[in-house]
Scaffold this motif. Sequence first.
Motif, mmCIF file in Angstrom:
data_model
loop_
_atom_site.group_PDB
_atom_site.id
_atom_site.type_symbol
_atom_site.label_atom_id
_atom_site.label_comp_id
_atom_site.label_asym_id
_atom_site.label_seq_id
_atom_site.Cartn_x
_atom_site.Cartn_y
_atom_site.Cartn_z
ATOM 1 N N ALA A 32 9.760 -14.096 -41.288
ATOM 2 C CA ALA A 32 11.128 -13.792 -40.840
ATOM 3 C C ALA A 32 11.212 -12.440 -40.142
ATOM 4 C CB ALA A 32 12.082 -13.820 -42.038
ATOM 5 N N MET A 33 10.297 -11.536 -40.453
ATOM 6 C CA MET A 33 10.314 -10.205 -39.828
ATOM 7 C C MET A 33 9.811 -10.239 -38.391
ATOM 8 S SD MET A 33 8.839 -8.219 -43.158
ATOM 9 C CE MET A 33 8.956 -6.527 -42.635
ATOM 10 N N VAL A 34 9.010 -11.227 -38.023
ATOM 11 C CA VAL A 34 8.458 -11.284 -36.676
ATOM 12 C C VAL A 34 9.083 -12.382 -35.815
ATOM 13 C CG1 VAL A 34 6.269 -10.226 -37.319
ATOM 14 C CG2 VAL A 34 6.479 -12.712 -37.406
ATOM 15 N N ASP A 35 9.814 -13.301 -36.440
ATOM 16 C CA ASP A 35 10.496 -14.340 -35.662
ATOM 17 C C ASP A 35 11.473 -13.691 -34.694
ATOM 18 O OD1 ASP A 35 9.219 -16.494 -36.773
ATOM 19 O OD2 ASP A 35 10.801 -16.926 -38.230
ATOM 20 N N GLY A 36 11.416 -14.090 -33.442
ATOM 21 C CA GLY A 36 12.331 -13.586 -32.429
ATOM 22 C C GLY A 36 11.987 -12.205 -31.896
ATOM 23 N N GLN A 37 10.884 -11.635 -32.332
ATOM 24 C CA GLN A 37 10.474 -10.326 -31.841
ATOM 25 C C GLN A 37 9.767 -10.475 -30.490
ATOM 26 O OE1 GLN A 37 11.320 -7.388 -33.318
ATOM 27 N NE2 GLN A 37 12.508 -8.739 -34.653
ATOM 28 N N PRO A 38 9.634 -9.393 -29.738
ATOM 29 C CA PRO A 38 8.997 -9.473 -28.419
ATOM 30 C C PRO A 38 7.498 -9.764 -28.520
ATOM 31 C CG PRO A 38 9.533 -7.195 -28.966
ATOM 32 C CD PRO A 38 10.115 -8.042 -30.043
ATOM 33 N N SER A 39 6.949 -10.246 -27.421
ATOM 34 C CA SER A 39 5.514 -10.511 -27.329
ATOM 35 C C SER A 39 4.753 -9.186 -27.237
ATOM 36 C CB SER A 39 5.204 -11.347 -26.088
ATOM 37 O OG SER A 39 5.440 -10.570 -24.913
ATOM 38 N N LEU A 40 3.448 -9.246 -27.415
ATOM 39 C CA LEU A 40 2.630 -8.040 -27.308
ATOM 40 C C LEU A 40 2.797 -7.399 -25.933
ATOM 41 C CD1 LEU A 40 0.595 -6.056 -28.439
ATOM 42 C CD2 LEU A 40 -1.225 -7.614 -27.698
ATOM 43 N N GLN A 41 2.802 -8.205 -24.872
ATOM 44 C CA GLN A 41 2.979 -7.673 -23.514
ATOM 45 C C GLN A 41 4.295 -6.911 -23.397
ATOM 46 O OE1 GLN A 41 0.798 -7.655 -20.957
ATOM 47 N NE2 GLN A 41 2.250 -6.457 -19.779
ATOM 48 N N GLN A 42 5.376 -7.477 -23.941
ATOM 49 C CA GLN A 42 6.684 -6.810 -23.880
ATOM 50 C C GLN A 42 6.673 -5.510 -24.674
ATOM 51 O OE1 GLN A 42 8.691 -10.284 -25.392
ATOM 52 N NE2 GLN A 42 9.851 -10.508 -23.487
ATOM 53 N N VAL A 43 6.039 -5.530 -25.838
ATOM 54 C CA VAL A 43 5.983 -4.323 -26.670
ATOM 55 C C VAL A 43 5.189 -3.225 -25.968
ATOM 56 C CG1 VAL A 43 5.077 -3.354 -28.830
ATOM 57 C CG2 VAL A 43 6.345 -5.514 -28.853
ATOM 58 N N LEU A 44 4.088 -3.584 -25.335
ATOM 59 C CA LEU A 44 3.298 -2.590 -24.616
ATOM 60 C C LEU A 44 4.101 -1.981 -23.467
ATOM 61 C CD1 LEU A 44 -0.182 -4.341 -24.573
ATOM 62 C CD2 LEU A 44 0.538 -2.402 -25.980
ATOM 63 N N GLU A 45 4.863 -2.812 -22.758
ATOM 64 C CA GLU A 45 5.707 -2.306 -21.679
ATOM 65 C C GLU A 45 6.788 -1.379 -22.224
ATOM 66 O OE1 GLU A 45 7.091 -5.830 -19.704
ATOM 67 O OE2 GLU A 45 5.106 -6.285 -18.889
ATOM 68 N N ARG A 46 7.412 -1.771 -23.324
ATOM 69 C CA ARG A 46 8.448 -0.933 -23.939
ATOM 70 C C ARG A 46 7.850 0.369 -24.449
ATOM 71 N NH1 ARG A 46 11.808 -5.587 -27.291
ATOM 72 N NH2 ARG A 46 12.374 -6.776 -25.444
ATOM 73 N N GLY A 47 6.641 0.312 -24.977
ATOM 74 C CA GLY A 47 5.962 1.524 -25.436
ATOM 75 C C GLY A 47 5.696 2.476 -24.285
ATOM 76 N N ASP A 48 5.268 1.927 -23.148
ATOM 77 C CA ASP A 48 5.053 2.763 -21.956
ATOM 78 C C ASP A 48 6.362 3.405 -21.501
ATOM 79 O OD1 ASP A 48 2.338 2.457 -21.730
ATOM 80 O OD2 ASP A 48 2.434 0.938 -20.154
ATOM 81 N N GLU A 49 7.442 2.624 -21.496
ATOM 82 C CA GLU A 49 8.747 3.149 -21.086
ATOM 83 C C GLU A 49 9.193 4.264 -22.026
ATOM 84 O OE1 GLU A 49 11.179 -0.337 -21.126
ATOM 85 O OE2 GLU A 49 10.212 -1.183 -19.338
ATOM 86 N N TRP A 50 9.017 4.060 -23.326
ATOM 87 C CA TRP A 50 9.389 5.079 -24.311
ATOM 88 C C TRP A 50 8.575 6.352 -24.101
ATOM 89 C CZ3 TRP A 50 6.375 7.253 -28.213
ATOM 90 C CH2 TRP A 50 7.059 8.032 -29.141
ATOM 91 N N THR A 51 7.256 6.188 -23.895
ATOM 92 C CA THR A 51 6.376 7.331 -23.680
ATOM 93 C C THR A 51 6.802 8.113 -22.446
ATOM 94 O OG1 THR A 51 4.564 6.120 -24.709
ATOM 95 C CG2 THR A 51 3.961 8.001 -23.370
ATOM 96 N N ALA A 52 7.144 7.402 -21.379
ATOM 97 C CA ALA A 52 7.580 8.066 -20.148
ATOM 98 C C ALA A 52 8.915 8.785 -20.356
ATOM 99 C CB ALA A 52 7.703 7.045 -19.021
ATOM 100 N N ARG A 53 9.871 8.134 -21.045
ATOM 101 C CA ARG A 53 11.175 8.769 -21.298
ATOM 102 C C ARG A 53 11.035 10.048 -22.117
ATOM 103 N NH1 ARG A 53 12.836 3.779 -22.759
ATOM 104 N NH2 ARG A 53 12.980 4.356 -24.944
ATOM 105 N N LYS A 54 10.085 10.062 -23.021
ATOM 106 C CA LYS A 54 9.864 11.241 -23.867
ATOM 107 C C LYS A 54 9.050 12.314 -23.162
ATOM 108 C CE LYS A 54 12.130 9.714 -27.302
ATOM 109 N NZ LYS A 54 13.355 10.362 -27.713
ATOM 110 N N GLY A 55 8.596 12.006 -21.938
ATOM 111 C CA GLY A 55 7.824 12.974 -21.172
ATOM 112 C C GLY A 55 6.400 13.155 -21.674
#
Length: 62
Positions: A32-55
């Motif tokens: 139930a904790m992983v149902d509906g969560q993003p794919s690995l590709q999406q998480v990696l993209e979001r991680g890159d975006e977060w890293t860039a936003r944080k400088g």
Amino acid sequence: METESTFHTYVQPVVHPQCTPFCTELTGIIRAMVDGQPSLQQVLERGDEWTARKGLFDPNVR
């Protein structure tokens, strides 16, 4: 030295979509904790975006 920000998300498993009892016992993660969560590709993209936003790509950031 203190944590300023963290990035956390669960990932929807694709290759082995079932959480085995061993996995749940080891990690505490249930299906139930992983149902509906993003794919690995999406998480990696979001991680890159977060890293860039944080400088954090700035070579002057330590």
